[in-house]
Scaffold this active site. Sequence first.
Site, PDB file in Angstrom:
ATOM      1  CB  SER A 166      -0.881  -0.023   1.242  1.00 39.02           C
ATOM      2  OG  SER A 166      -1.335   1.264   1.546  1.00 39.02           O
ATOM      3  CD  GLU A 205      -6.494  -7.682  -4.747  1.00 39.02           C
ATOM      4  OE1 GLU A 205      -7.338  -6.791  -4.605  1.00 39.02           O
ATOM      5  OE2 GLU A 205      -5.317  -7.569  -4.348  1.00 39.02           O
ATOM      6  CE  LYS A 227      -3.583  -4.495   3.185  1.00 37.49           C
ATOM      7  NZ  LYS A 227      -4.601  -3.654   2.546  1.00 37.49           N
TER       8      LYS A 227
END
Length: 491
Positions: A276, A289, A282
């Site tokens: 992130s 995804e 993160k």
Amino acid sequence: MSNILRRGRLDAAPDEEILKYTSSMEADRWIFDADILVDLAHTVMLKEQGIIRAEDCGKILSGLLQVREEGMDKLDFSYEDIHISLESRLIDLVGEDTGGRMHSGRSRNDEVATCIRLVLRDELLGLLEEIRALRKTLLALAEKHSETLMPGFTHLQHAQPTTLAHHLSAHAQALGRDFDRVLDAFSRVNLCPLGAAAFASTGFKLNRKRSSELLGFAGLLENSMDAVSSRDFLIECASVFTNLMINFSRMAEELVLWSTSEFGYIELDDMYASTSSIMPQKKNPDSAELMRGKTGVSVGALMSLITICKGLPLSYNRDLQEATPNIWRSVETVRASVRVMEGMYGSLKVRPDVLGSQATAGFTTATELADTFVRETGIPFRTAHQLVGILAREGCEPTLEKIDSISEVVLGEALSARGLTENLVKEALDPESNIRRRNAIGGPAPEEMGRYLAKQKTELELNEEEIATLKDSIDSSLEKLLSVVEEYRKG
Ligand code: ARG
């Protein structure tokens, strides 16, 4: 106006906007090499049939090789498509009296259909190879984890214990069907429309079989109207790709879920993750995804294709130009997805301890406990289901004492009086014994899994041979074409 296509019939040249709207030049980058091959094969055949002179044939062939050498960017992009632009470049190089003879007995309609099929068949072969590699990786990982326990899910709720091998080889099995579908589609793609001309064939004495053979096709698409106008092979491939991507979206979804703190079953290699810009801790499973998201590209391509092709009267219609880029977008996405999926599974860090500790969470051994009641005490399964259901609802430890007290209320009799023992209960609750018992064909018992995986591996070897046979036959035809070209170049 020097435009070799428009100079006879038309006056005004399209302005920039119309040209952009109607041109396929950019998408035609996909078929540049194929178009050269089609031109070479057609020219060789024209010469062999005595339609053009050996001398002209030689010059055209040399010119075509030079155009190939120069590459697509040397072409004039103010033409509406690659076919006419390439012909114009050829005429620049060898003169119209020679170059202007190449298009005898041919139309861009059979030409483009042939080019698309040539490129698509190579893409399909590449895809087959990539699917095979992914299956191999999945099966190898499965082999390593034939004893790795994990919970199996239905409704995303813990259901029964299984093994990671069982889970992974389920995906490998689905991919086997995707492989078969690609192979099947290949047989309908690898047919030659060349010689159909605009749609009504031609009065020139062409030898369609010869051009087809030079290009390594398995056979002809005979009816010349169908040959130029059908794009069901694109719809079929896009549908095959979509099926594969739907399978991938499911696998990708699992990779995303399994990477969460809630699951913690796996960790993707850093290569497939992002972090992130604000939350420094993160590690996001972006590749998985995106793969889930890219399923939309193949579904979209399929929808576009079927919508474009619907209701088109025979034979060629320019709408068909709008269909083609969809297959390129789709095949590019699907092939990249297969390679990325292979990479993700090939580098996956599995956490067998977490998987194992979750194998019995949520009372996943309840089915085996009910089955044990049936086998050991002779009560009907439906009654056993009720007894274990009560145990689960009360959320208490399933001890023999507790089982007896429930069965006394429901049946008026303790199950221990009908042969149930502490040991039998303990065994029913043991996930490893659950797995060992599930040794019917296709079950997770390590022995059965060993048999299944060995069978899958043999299938993979056969697949490899099938791909090699198809490739060899195409390669040797194209090699022959090039050697005939070398010979005829000399005039
Ligand atoms: N660019 C065209 C296509 O992709 C090639 C065929 C053009 N044929 C024609 N009659 N305008 O379909």
